[in-house]
Design a protein around this motif. Structure first.
Motif, PDB file in Angstrom:
ATOM      1  N   ASP A  43       0.929  -1.550   0.145  1.00 39.44           N
ATOM      2  CA  ASP A  43       0.314   0.045   0.230  1.00 39.44           C
ATOM      3  C   ASP A  43       0.825   0.831   0.298  1.00 39.44           C
ATOM      4  N   GLU A  44       2.075   1.458   0.443  1.00 35.47           N
ATOM      5  CA  GLU A  44       2.575   2.169   1.189  1.00 35.47           C
ATOM      6  C   GLU A  44       3.102   2.433  -0.509  1.00 35.47           C
ATOM      7  N   ASP A  47       0.873   4.119  -3.019  1.00 34.26           N
ATOM      8  CA  ASP A  47       0.525   5.100  -2.777  1.00 34.26           C
ATOM      9  C   ASP A  47       1.439   6.625  -2.830  1.00 34.26           C
ATOM     10  N   ALA A  50       1.509   6.728  -6.560  1.00 36.73           N
ATOM     11  CA  ALA A  50       0.392   7.147  -7.306  1.00 36.73           C
ATOM     12  C   ALA A  50       0.568   8.814  -6.763  1.00 36.73           C
ATOM     13  N   LYS A  51       1.531   9.132  -5.707  1.00 38.71           N
ATOM     14  CA  LYS A  51       1.465  10.364  -5.235  1.00 38.71           C
ATOM     15  C   LYS A  51       2.369  11.378  -6.759  1.00 38.71           C
TER      16      LYS A  51
END
Length: 98
Positions: A43-44, A47, A50-51
């Motif tokens: 997940d990290e 993220d 994506a960012k």
């Protein structure tokens, strides 16, 4: 590939990113003693990617941003299929040796 990249091979961006992620999780392990990526780690990473993509495309118009997002999704599916094929071939070869 650009002419400069062909003439003078620079560092592999993928390799640099993997090394950075490995270093990050080595210093901040989510699960002690495990080589597997757990869901929190995944997940990290998701993220962060994506960012990063959102930041890189934030000044582009909507059509370009959408194209980049679609290209990213296609590449993820491409590499996922490639790694699954490699795993399947490795599993078949492993079973054949027994």
């Amino acid at each position: 590939m650009s002419r400069k990249r062909e003439d003078q091979e620079g560092p592999c961006l993928h390799c640099m990113m993997v090394e950075l992620i490995d270093d990050f999780f080595a210093g901040n392990p989510a699960t002690a003693g495990s080589d597997k990526v757990d869901t929190d780690e995944a997940d990290e990473v998701i993220d962060a990617i994506a960012k990063t993509v959102a930041e890189l495309t934030s000044q582009q118009d909507g059509v370009i941003r959408q194209h980049v997002i679609e290209q990213l999704m296609r590449q993820i599916m491409h590499y996922d299929a490639e790694f699954r094929r490699e795993d399947a071939v490795g599993a078949i070869a492993s079973h054949a040796r027994h």
